[in-house]
Design a protein around this motif. Structure first.
Motif, PDB file in Angstrom:
ATOM      1  N   GLU A  47      -4.036  -1.201 -12.950  1.00 14.45           N
ATOM      2  CA  GLU A  47      -2.862  -1.052 -12.097  1.00 14.45           C
ATOM      3  C   GLU A  47      -2.682   0.400 -11.679  1.00 14.45           C
ATOM      4  O   GLU A  47      -3.346   1.292 -12.183  1.00 14.45           O
ATOM      5  N   GLY A  48      -1.698   0.599 -10.789  1.00 14.62           N
ATOM      6  CA  GLY A  48      -1.337   1.952 -10.392  1.00 14.62           C
ATOM      7  C   GLY A  48      -1.945   2.348  -9.066  1.00 14.62           C
ATOM      8  O   GLY A  48      -2.729   1.617  -8.467  1.00 14.62           O
ATOM      9  N   ARG A  49      -1.544   3.514  -8.613  1.00 14.45           N
ATOM     10  CA  ARG A  49      -1.972   4.045  -7.312  1.00 14.45           C
ATOM     11  C   ARG A  49      -1.833   2.974  -6.247  1.00 14.45           C
ATOM     12  O   ARG A  49      -2.765   2.664  -5.501  1.00 14.45           O
ATOM     13  N   TRP A  50      -0.650   2.398  -6.211  1.00 11.32           N
ATOM     14  CA  TRP A  50      -0.419   1.245  -5.334  1.00 11.32           C
ATOM     15  C   TRP A  50      -0.594   1.583  -3.869  1.00 11.32           C
ATOM     16  O   TRP A  50      -0.994   0.745  -3.066  1.00 11.32           O
ATOM     17  N   ARG A  51      -0.223   2.812  -3.540  1.00  7.23           N
ATOM     18  CA  ARG A  51      -0.281   3.228  -2.132  1.00  7.23           C
ATOM     19  C   ARG A  51      -1.696   3.065  -1.563  1.00  7.23           C
ATOM     20  O   ARG A  51      -1.878   2.609  -0.444  1.00  7.23           O
ATOM     21  N   THR A  52      -2.651   3.473  -2.360  1.00 11.19           N
ATOM     22  CA  THR A  52      -4.031   3.441  -1.863  1.00 11.19           C
ATOM     23  C   THR A  52      -4.782   2.196  -2.290  1.00 11.19           C
ATOM     24  O   THR A  52      -5.905   1.961  -1.824  1.00 11.19           O
ATOM     25  N   LEU A  53      -4.167   1.418  -3.169  1.00 11.65           N
ATOM     26  CA  LEU A  53      -4.862   0.228  -3.683  1.00 11.65           C
ATOM     27  C   LEU A  53      -5.313  -0.764  -2.592  1.00 11.65           C
ATOM     28  O   LEU A  53      -6.460  -1.227  -2.636  1.00 11.65           O
ATOM     29  N   PRO A  54      -4.449  -1.081  -1.617  1.00 10.58           N
ATOM     30  CA  PRO A  54      -4.866  -2.067  -0.617  1.00 10.58           C
ATOM     31  C   PRO A  54      -6.152  -1.674   0.101  1.00 10.58           C
ATOM     32  O   PRO A  54      -7.036  -2.521   0.301  1.00 10.58           O
ATOM     33  N   LYS A  55      -6.257  -0.412   0.434  1.00 10.05           N
ATOM     34  CA  LYS A  55      -7.452   0.040   1.138  1.00 10.05           C
ATOM     35  C   LYS A  55      -8.676  -0.064   0.231  1.00 10.05           C
ATOM     36  O   LYS A  55      -9.743  -0.540   0.633  1.00 10.05           O
ATOM     37  N   ARG A  56      -8.476   0.372  -1.006  1.00  4.79           N
ATOM     38  CA  ARG A  56      -9.597   0.331  -1.956  1.00  4.79           C
ATOM     39  C   ARG A  56     -10.020  -1.098  -2.242  1.00  4.79           C
ATOM     40  O   ARG A  56     -11.203  -1.382  -2.426  1.00  4.79           O
ATOM     41  N   ALA A  57      -9.034  -1.982  -2.286  1.00  3.79           N
ATOM     42  CA  ALA A  57      -9.341  -3.376  -2.633  1.00  3.79           C
ATOM     43  C   ALA A  57      -9.760  -4.184  -1.408  1.00  3.79           C
ATOM     44  O   ALA A  57     -10.266  -5.295  -1.549  1.00  3.79           O
ATOM     45  N   GLY A  58      -9.513  -3.627  -0.231  1.00 10.44           N
ATOM     46  CA  GLY A  58      -9.857  -4.355   0.979  1.00 10.44           C
ATOM     47  C   GLY A  58      -8.806  -5.365   1.400  1.00 10.44           C
ATOM     48  O   GLY A  58      -9.129  -6.432   1.932  1.00 10.44           O
ATOM     49  N   LEU A  59      -7.548  -5.003   1.163  1.00  9.45           N
ATOM     50  CA  LEU A  59      -6.446  -5.900   1.531  1.00  9.45           C
ATOM     51  C   LEU A  59      -5.646  -5.303   2.686  1.00  9.45           C
ATOM     52  O   LEU A  59      -5.434  -4.094   2.750  1.00  9.45           O
ATOM     53  N   LEU A  60      -5.211  -6.150   3.588  1.00 13.66           N
ATOM     54  CA  LEU A  60      -4.391  -5.689   4.709  1.00 13.66           C
ATOM     55  C   LEU A  60      -2.912  -5.815   4.349  1.00 13.66           C
ATOM     56  O   LEU A  60      -2.116  -6.425   5.067  1.00 13.66           O
ATOM     57  N   ARG A  61      -2.571  -5.274   3.212  1.00 13.17           N
ATOM     58  CA  ARG A  61      -1.184  -5.300   2.734  1.00 13.17           C
ATOM     59  C   ARG A  61      -0.756  -3.882   2.427  1.00 13.17           C
ATOM     60  O   ARG A  61      -1.590  -3.007   2.210  1.00 13.17           O
ATOM     61  N   CYS A  62       0.559  -3.690   2.369  1.00 10.21           N
ATOM     62  CA  CYS A  62       1.026  -2.377   1.937  1.00 10.21           C
ATOM     63  C   CYS A  62       1.031  -2.341   0.407  1.00 10.21           C
ATOM     64  O   CYS A  62       1.024  -3.379  -0.260  1.00 10.21           O
ATOM     65  N   GLY A  63       1.029  -1.135  -0.120  1.00  9.66           N
ATOM     66  CA  GLY A  63       0.971  -0.979  -1.561  1.00  9.66           C
ATOM     67  C   GLY A  63       2.140  -1.625  -2.277  1.00  9.66           C
ATOM     68  O   GLY A  63       1.989  -2.214  -3.352  1.00  9.66           O
ATOM     69  N   LYS A  64       3.275  -1.523  -1.649  1.00  9.36           N
ATOM     70  CA  LYS A  64       4.470  -2.109  -2.245  1.00  9.36           C
ATOM     71  C   LYS A  64       4.328  -3.611  -2.415  1.00  9.36           C
ATOM     72  O   LYS A  64       4.714  -4.193  -3.424  1.00  9.36           O
ATOM     73  N   SER A  65       3.802  -4.224  -1.377  1.00  9.24           N
ATOM     74  CA  SER A  65       3.624  -5.667  -1.408  1.00  9.24           C
ATOM     75  C   SER A  65       2.630  -6.065  -2.507  1.00  9.24           C
ATOM     76  O   SER A  65       2.834  -7.057  -3.216  1.00  9.24           O
ATOM     77  N   CYS A  66       1.574  -5.269  -2.626  1.00  8.70           N
ATOM     78  CA  CYS A  66       0.571  -5.548  -3.669  1.00  8.70           C
ATOM     79  C   CYS A  66       1.198  -5.427  -5.061  1.00  8.70           C
ATOM     80  O   CYS A  66       0.982  -6.274  -5.931  1.00  8.70           O
ATOM     81  N   ARG A  67       1.950  -4.366  -5.244  1.00  4.98           N
ATOM     82  CA  ARG A  67       2.578  -4.168  -6.545  1.00  4.98           C
ATOM     83  C   ARG A  67       3.495  -5.336  -6.895  1.00  4.98           C
ATOM     84  O   ARG A  67       3.471  -5.871  -8.001  1.00  4.98           O
ATOM     85  N   LEU A  68       4.313  -5.727  -5.923  1.00  7.31           N
ATOM     86  CA  LEU A  68       5.264  -6.799  -6.151  1.00  7.31           C
ATOM     87  C   LEU A  68       4.547  -8.115  -6.476  1.00  7.31           C
ATOM     88  O   LEU A  68       4.949  -8.863  -7.361  1.00  7.31           O
ATOM     89  N   ARG A  69       3.500  -8.363  -5.729  1.00  9.23           N
ATOM     90  CA  ARG A  69       2.751  -9.600  -5.947  1.00  9.23           C
ATOM     91  C   ARG A  69       2.147  -9.631  -7.350  1.00  9.23           C
ATOM     92  O   ARG A  69       2.169 -10.655  -8.022  1.00  9.23           O
ATOM     93  N   TRP A  70       1.626  -8.497  -7.768  1.00  3.93           N
ATOM     94  CA  TRP A  70       1.030  -8.410  -9.087  1.00  3.93           C
ATOM     95  C   TRP A  70       2.098  -8.543 -10.173  1.00  3.93           C
ATOM     96  O   TRP A  70       1.972  -9.332 -11.100  1.00  3.93           O
ATOM     97  N   MET A  71       3.143  -7.771 -10.037  1.00  2.30           N
ATOM     98  CA  MET A  71       4.191  -7.746 -11.061  1.00  2.30           C
ATOM     99  C   MET A  71       4.890  -9.094 -11.212  1.00  2.30           C
ATOM    100  O   MET A  71       5.189  -9.516 -12.323  1.00  2.30           O
ATOM    101  N   ASN A  72       5.163  -9.728 -10.111  1.00  2.00           N
ATOM    102  CA  ASN A  72       5.993 -10.928 -10.158  1.00  2.00           C
ATOM    103  C   ASN A  72       5.212 -12.232 -10.196  1.00  2.00           C
ATOM    104  O   ASN A  72       5.801 -13.286 -10.413  1.00  2.00           O
ATOM    105  N   TYR A  73       3.930 -12.164  -9.950  1.00  2.00           N
ATOM    106  CA  TYR A  73       3.207 -13.429  -9.836  1.00  2.00           C
ATOM    107  C   TYR A  73       1.839 -13.433 -10.515  1.00  2.00           C
ATOM    108  O   TYR A  73       1.517 -14.353 -11.252  1.00  2.00           O
ATOM    109  N   LEU A  74       1.049 -12.405 -10.270  1.00  2.00           N
ATOM    110  CA  LEU A  74      -0.350 -12.460 -10.706  1.00  2.00           C
ATOM    111  C   LEU A  74      -0.585 -11.956 -12.125  1.00  2.00           C
ATOM    112  O   LEU A  74      -1.573 -12.329 -12.745  1.00  2.00           O
ATOM    113  N   ARG A  75       0.303 -11.122 -12.611  1.00  3.54           N
ATOM    114  CA  ARG A  75       0.104 -10.585 -13.962  1.00  3.54           C
ATOM    115  C   ARG A  75      -0.099 -11.704 -14.956  1.00  3.54           C
ATOM    116  O   ARG A  75       0.658 -12.678 -14.966  1.00  3.54           O
ATOM    117  N   PRO A  76      -1.085 -11.566 -15.844  1.00  7.73           N
ATOM    118  CA  PRO A  76      -1.332 -12.632 -16.825  1.00  7.73           C
ATOM    119  C   PRO A  76      -0.140 -12.908 -17.728  1.00  7.73           C
ATOM    120  O   PRO A  76       0.039 -14.025 -18.203  1.00  7.73           O
TER     121      PRO A  76
END
Length: 279
Positions: A47-76
């Motif tokens: 986790e972390g570095r959410w701002r740049t994560l979408p680009k690194r991961a190849g997602l067309l989402r903003c970092g905030k959206s990625c963080r929220l999705r992970w925190m609220n849904y995808l986290r094991p």
DNA sequence: AATTGCCACAACCGCAACCAT
DNA sequence: CATGGTTGCGGTTGTGGCAAT
């Protein structure tokens, strides 16, 4: 230092540009493919570095959206499914104690996220309390009857349990005491809590942020072995448990003693509890 | 079967604190 | 100390599903 009252303070710096308003950034519900990409990436790189994560991961989402999705849904550690009655009871008690501090409440309910609890409160519990004639914000009766000595009770069992504590007096005491305890954590220094130094960068948690962080990490530490604050956090967990223990609410007049002794258990010097404005 | 209204929940937005420089 | 970037929180909105009509 972050404290509970500062949320209302004037913003001193300019607000960053919203990341979600950019063109080419996808919004709305996540697809299973996006979930997979995000989950796989975080498994690999953490986790972390959410701002740049979408680009690194190849997602067309903003970092905030990625963080929220992970925190609220995808986290094991996120628990799916209905809120159990005991969880509901705990939410009610914690809300009475903490108000709309969803992340704090979530920190005490394993596997549940702040968003989930907030939604559950707004869609179920708020209406439930209103239907019972209780103000969901204050936990006081919506329509107090000045001619009646009978005061509404609160909690899932309030109608069935004649021994439930009376709401009005205790709600007043509870909230005041809770506020004082929490605020105490914002104004003391580390010398007053020599045993409560987190190793995870949260500094001392007598400030709210560390307080918050310690709670939030409670569940995660079960899965993440590298967390070092176990002892202190366990101590704090016991403290907060004592605050939400219904027995404490049965005797509003002894709240001071309850809280004082709890604080003393942390090694706090006397006097801290006197440094509040009870108004 | 089609439409409407309601509900639950996921997602977004704005703000504030924290952190690095 | 000032500033800009990042992260986290709480309030609000949007949307899909379902029941009622």
């Amino acid at each position: 230092m972050r404290n509970l009252s500062s949320r209302n303070s004037t913003r001193s710096r300019s607000t960053p540009t919203p990341c979600c308003g950019k063109v080419g950034i996808k919004r709305g519900p996540w697809t299973p493919e996006e979930d997979e990409i995000l989950a796989n990436y975080i498994k690999k790189d953490g986790e972390g570095r959410w701002r740049t994560l979408p680009k690194r991961a190849g997602l067309l989402r903003c970092g905030k959206s990625c963080r929220l999705r992970w925190m609220n849904y995808l986290r094991p550690s996120v628990k799916r499914g209905r809120i159990a009655p005991d969880e509901e009871d705990l939410i009610l008690r914690l809300h009475r104690l903490l108000g709309n501090r969803w992340s704090l409440i979530a920190g005490r309910i394993p596997g549940r996220t702040d968003n989930e609890i907030k939604n559950y409160w707004n869609t179920h519990l708020r209406k439930k309390l209103i239907s019972q004639g209780i103000d969901p914000r204050t936990h006081k009766p919506l329509y107090p009857n000045p001619n009646s000595s009978e005061i509404a009770n609160i909690g899932p069992t309030q109608n069935s349990n004649p021994n439930s504590f009376p709401l009005e007096e205790n709600a007043r005491v509870d909230r005041a005491a809770a506020t004082r305890v929490i605020e105490s954590l914002t104004i003391t220094n580390s010398d007053q809590f020599p045993n409560l130094v987190f190793d995870d960068g949260a500094k001392t948690w007598p400030n709210c942020d560390g307080f918050n962080k310690g709670l939030q990490s409670h569940h995660e530490q079960n899965k993440e072995e590298d967390y070092n604050g176990n002892e202190n956090e366990d101590t704090f967990s016991l403290f907060l448990d004592s605050l939400i223990n219904e027995n404490a609410f049965h005797h509003g007049s002894i709240w001071e003693a309850e809280v004082t002794s709890s604080m003393a258990a942390f090694g706090e010097k006397d006097g801290a509890l006197n440094s509040y404005d009870l108004a």
